[in-house]
Design a protein around this motif. Structure first.
Motif, short mmCIF file in Angstrom:
data_model
loop_
_atom_site.label_atom_id
_atom_site.label_comp_id
_atom_site.label_asym_id
_atom_site.label_seq_id
_atom_site.Cartn_x
_atom_site.Cartn_y
_atom_site.Cartn_z
N LEU A 43 45.06 46.72 41.83
CA LEU A 43 46.13 45.81 41.40
C LEU A 43 47.28 45.81 42.40
CD1 LEU A 43 46.26 46.61 37.58
CD2 LEU A 43 45.27 44.60 38.68
N SER A 46 50.43 44.04 41.46
CA SER A 46 50.37 42.65 41.02
C SER A 46 50.56 42.52 39.51
CB SER A 46 49.04 42.02 41.43
OG SER A 46 47.94 42.71 40.82
N VAL A 47 50.33 43.61 38.77
CA VAL A 47 50.63 43.67 37.34
C VAL A 47 51.76 44.68 37.17
CG1 VAL A 47 49.76 44.28 35.05
CG2 VAL A 47 48.28 43.06 36.66
N GLU A 227 54.69 37.42 34.85
CA GLU A 227 53.91 38.47 35.49
C GLU A 227 53.28 39.41 34.45
OE1 GLU A 227 53.19 39.35 38.81
OE2 GLU A 227 53.77 37.25 39.13
N ASN A 230 49.82 37.10 31.40
CA ASN A 230 48.89 36.17 32.02
C ASN A 230 47.48 36.73 31.90
OD1 ASN A 230 48.26 37.79 34.57
ND2 ASN A 230 50.50 37.58 34.76
N ARG A 232 45.19 37.64 34.10
CA ARG A 232 44.87 38.80 34.95
C ARG A 232 45.47 40.07 34.36
NH1 ARG A 232 43.56 40.34 40.18
NH2 ARG A 232 44.79 42.03 41.08
N GLU A 235 43.56 41.20 31.21
CA GLU A 235 42.30 41.88 31.57
C GLU A 235 42.56 43.31 32.01
OE1 GLU A 235 40.70 39.41 34.59
OE2 GLU A 235 40.01 37.83 33.22
N ALA A 236 43.63 43.50 32.78
CA ALA A 236 43.97 44.85 33.23
C ALA A 236 44.35 45.74 32.06
CB ALA A 236 45.12 44.79 34.24
#
Length: 308
Positions: A43, A46-47, A227, A230, A232, A235-236
């Motif tokens: 990641l 990004s998360v 951020e 979303n 993505r 899912e994380a």
């Protein structure tokens, strides 16, 4: 982050299918533990890190809640007497090993994270010795020195002069801080309602970790809600809660009950190899000679220190 080693227990010899089940279990639990380090690196910020930690620990707390409720109902956990120790364990083992590790993944590799966390048993040994719980002999001191030499080699990248100038080194130092928290957690958690099952206690520790992660997570939501919410990120959250969360903790507890904590502690040595393989396959970051040398020093030092 990763599941702790329970108190020593006598394990009976495994035969035939038991060996096969044990080997499969070791691999699955090690992969589950290593997947969190790969996730942190994959990641790479990004998360939002504390939102990821909050949802991860929240999923674990809810998923294991039936065990905690049963333990409280049966009187194995007294909430009033264990409230502050539970908060301490959640802060050390979940909060410090949550967001900070995901932040470290921006600049350091999954292999570095795994090898640094492999130092935790030695830190537990040193803390126990300082408290008069354990006696450290010559072989253990030698193992400790080797392990710390390996860690210093990895953190410095082989160049001690640039230790404080490298962004990767600062990420490694953040992992060192998280590893120290995990070491403290390892000592604290075994003294909190020891008559209750590991899964019941982990549920409460995870709830405390989610509670500590909530304030910085709310700040992340306030600063940039897109951020945090979303596809993505969702899912994380689910992956972190299920694989390095429920799977790793439940699998570790099952192995300990089935084969004894002596054999189960071998996961400590398997996890760094699992992280190296996953990093190579998923992230395209193969281990280097620095990792090999540092890993041999760390794992060899841990083995020598815990041999007794």
């Amino acid at each position: 982050m990763d599941a702790e080693v329970p108190k020593a227990a006598v394990s009976r010899p495994a035969t035939g299918w038991q060996d096969a089940v044990a080997l499969t279990g070791f691999i699955l639990v090690a992969v589950g533990q290593a997947s969190n380090q790969v996730l942190a690196r994959g990641l790479a910020g990004s998360v939002p890190p504390f939102s990821l930690a909050f949802f991860r620990w929240g999923i674990i707390a809810i998923g294991l809640a039936p065990f905690a409720i049963a333990a409280i109902r049966d009187g194995n956990i007294a909430p009033k007497q264990t409230f502050w120790p539970i908060l301490a364990a959640g802060f050390l083992g979940m909060f410090l090993c949550g967001g900070p590790v995901y932040i470290a993944g921006i600049t350091t590799t999954a292999i570095h994270i795994a090898l640094i966390f492999a130092l935790s048993p030695i830190m537990v040994l040193l803390i126990s010795a300082a408290l008069g719980i354990e006696h450290i002999g010559p072989l253990q001191w030698l193992g400790t020195a080797l392990a710390f030499a390996g860690a210093l080699l990895i953190v410095s990248g082989g160049h001690l002069a640039t230790l404080t100038q490298s962004s990767a080194a600062w990420g490694d130092l953040l992992v060192v801080f998280a590893m120290l928290g995990w070491s403290g957690y390892t000592l604290v958690q075994s003294r909190v309602a020891p008559q209750a099952s590991l899964l019941a206690r982990v549920s409460l520790f995870a709830a405390a970790g989610a509670l500590f992660s909530l304030p910085p997570a709310l700040r992340e939501i306030w600063m940039d809600p897109a951020e945090v919410f979303n596809a993505r990120a969702a899912e994380a959250y689910v992956f972190a809660g299920l694989v390095p969360g429920l799977l790793a903790y439940a699998g570790f507890a099952w192995l300990g009950g089935k084969f004894g904590s002596v054999r189960t502690s071998l996961v400590l040595y398997v996890a760094p190899f699992a992280s190296a393989i996953l990093s190579w396959i998923i992230l395209g970051e193969p281990p280097t000679m620095l990792h090999v040398v540092g890993g041999v020093l760390i794992l060899g030092g841990v083995w020598a220190s815990l041999r007794k």
